[in-house]
Motif scaffolding. Sequence first.
Motif, short mmCIF file in Angstrom:
data_model
loop_
_atom_site.label_atom_id
_atom_site.label_comp_id
_atom_site.label_asym_id
_atom_site.label_seq_id
_atom_site.Cartn_x
_atom_site.Cartn_y
_atom_site.Cartn_z
N TRP A 1 0.84 -1.32 -0.04
CA TRP A 1 -0.06 -0.10 0.14
C TRP A 1 1.05 1.40 -0.03
CZ3 TRP A 1 -3.31 -2.02 4.48
CH2 TRP A 1 -4.11 -3.07 4.18
N ILE A 2 1.79 1.34 0.72
CA ILE A 2 2.86 2.36 0.76
C ILE A 2 3.51 2.56 -0.52
CG2 ILE A 2 5.02 3.10 2.00
CD1 ILE A 2 3.98 1.85 4.43
N LYS A 3 3.85 1.75 -1.15
CA LYS A 3 4.46 1.79 -2.71
C LYS A 3 3.49 2.28 -3.59
CE LYS A 3 7.72 -1.99 -2.11
NZ LYS A 3 8.34 -3.16 -2.69
N GLN A 4 2.19 2.21 -3.35
CA GLN A 4 1.19 2.77 -4.00
C GLN A 4 0.90 4.13 -3.53
OE1 GLN A 4 0.44 1.35 -7.08
NE2 GLN A 4 1.97 -0.19 -6.37
N LYS A 5 1.61 4.64 -2.66
CA LYS A 5 1.56 6.10 -2.16
C LYS A 5 0.06 6.43 -1.31
CE LYS A 5 4.45 7.99 -5.66
NZ LYS A 5 5.68 7.54 -5.02
N ILE A 6 -0.24 5.46 -0.56
CA ILE A 6 -1.47 5.46 0.15
C ILE A 6 -1.19 6.61 1.18
CG2 ILE A 6 -0.53 3.84 2.02
CD1 ILE A 6 -3.48 3.01 2.22
N ASP A 7 -2.06 7.31 1.81
CA ASP A 7 -2.20 8.43 2.69
C ASP A 7 -2.01 7.85 3.99
OD1 ASP A 7 -4.89 8.82 4.02
OD2 ASP A 7 -5.40 8.57 1.75
N LEU A 8 -1.21 8.35 5.01
CA LEU A 8 -1.20 7.88 6.21
C LEU A 8 -2.22 7.50 6.88
CD1 LEU A 8 1.82 9.94 7.68
CD2 LEU A 8 1.77 7.45 7.35
N LYS A 9 -3.25 8.48 7.05
CA LYS A 9 -4.62 8.11 7.57
C LYS A 9 -5.39 6.85 7.09
CE LYS A 9 -7.75 8.96 10.75
NZ LYS A 9 -7.30 8.73 12.10
N ARG A 10 -5.37 6.63 5.83
CA ARG A 10 -5.96 5.60 5.34
C ARG A 10 -5.13 4.30 5.53
NH1 ARG A 10 -7.51 5.79 -0.89
NH2 ARG A 10 -8.65 7.74 0.13
N LEU A 11 -3.77 4.48 5.56
CA LEU A 11 -3.11 3.16 5.90
C LEU A 11 -3.42 3.05 7.67
CD1 LEU A 11 -0.79 1.30 5.75
CD2 LEU A 11 0.85 3.09 6.26
N GLN A 12 -3.39 3.96 8.35
CA GLN A 12 -3.77 3.68 9.76
C GLN A 12 -5.11 3.03 10.02
OE1 GLN A 12 -4.48 7.11 12.23
NE2 GLN A 12 -5.29 5.83 13.81
N VAL A 13 -6.34 3.11 9.13
CA VAL A 13 -7.41 2.78 9.14
C VAL A 13 -7.29 1.28 8.60
CG1 VAL A 13 -9.71 2.87 8.40
CG2 VAL A 13 -8.64 4.83 9.25
N TRP A 14 -6.88 1.00 7.47
CA TRP A 14 -6.85 -0.20 6.94
C TRP A 14 -5.94 -1.06 7.79
CZ3 TRP A 14 -6.20 0.39 1.01
CH2 TRP A 14 -7.35 1.23 0.52
N ILE A 15 -4.69 -0.77 8.42
CA ILE A 15 -4.03 -1.79 9.16
C ILE A 15 -4.62 -1.71 10.43
CG2 ILE A 15 -2.31 -0.37 10.27
CD1 ILE A 15 -1.52 -3.23 8.10
#
Length: 385
Positions: free
Chosen positions: A336-350
């Motif tokens: 997800w990070i390699k696809q430049k996911i925003d931090l807030k969305r990463l926090q929620v999904w993880i």
Amino acid sequence: MAIRKRAWTAPDGSEKTAWLVDYKDQAGKRRAKQFARKKDAEAWRVGAAWQVSQGVHTADSQSVTVAAAADLWIKKAEAEGRERGTIAQYGQLARKHIVPFLGAEKLSRLTRPAIEAYRDELIATRSKAMAGKAVRALSSILTEAQRRGLVAQNVASGVKVIRQARERAKITIPDKTELKAILDAASDDLRPMLLTAILTGLRSSELRGLRWSDIDLKRGRLSVNQRADKFGEIGPPKSGAGYRTIPIGQALVKELTAWKLRCPKGPEGLAFPNTEGGVQQYGHLLRRKFLPLQVKAGVCDPVIEDGKPKLDKKSLPTMQARYGFHALRHAAASAWIKQKIDLKRLQVWIGHESIQLTLDTYGHLITDASGDAAIIAASQAELLA
């Protein structure tokens, strides 16, 4: 506070003397404490007088030992319905890392220097991670004792085990070749669960508690609403952040659609049950399935003993799996990070409780070379124009 000498005759006829400190506590109740030597009584009086003035004095007669307070702490967790794994962890921390050092001490006699010394001894004999857990557990024990009126202050509050960033364990992430090898070697019944882990970042407990009713194959998403602990008991996620919905792509939808037709049926309607439709045990999943699968797939390393590879009965190197199950969760976050996911969305999904935890875990993966170059060029132009 007054000090007076006390004399009496013992049952054997001998004459005994002691020094008694008479005082009133912060509630105005009269109390007394006895010492064999006058200088000990005087030293104690000074400290007790300050504690009474600050409202943090606890008489020995009102206090309990650290071991007894630990038992009360664990019983409270049981009464609140905490998970069996959490209660077991509390018991292990108390039994192995607190009681052997401080168990016989009364709470009223604990001091900040004594807790600092306890922390130092833990660091000298345990890993910093374990020392930190034990110190935090002791602080929780004292907080509960304070709530019960068994001690007036928590002298462990503020005592911490500081771990430098370089001392923290670095996450290990399987690369694409390793992930492909694992999936290719997996059985038809294990592959759907592994693919779901890799593509959604769910924890093993969340995967084992996932129901078909939580998966929307038409809309391409799944929701986390419960988890299975290591004992196989179903319960809610460990925190509010655990409740979340994650989109899934067509590759996973196709895999799960086919798996649903042959998935063992059970009363819970689990998506990844055992062969009888019940909850998979974590230990069985890890030791009987995931770890041997990595060895089969070649995602493994030799076991080293005394600087040399350990050999099996056939004189071949004994191999061990390279990753724990949690590594699949890291693989999802990394993708997800390699696809430049925003931090807030990463926090929620993880499913992290705070964005700080997300940064601490995955911050080193967040890079953008082209973006960095653009920022430097623009700032340079602005400053030198």
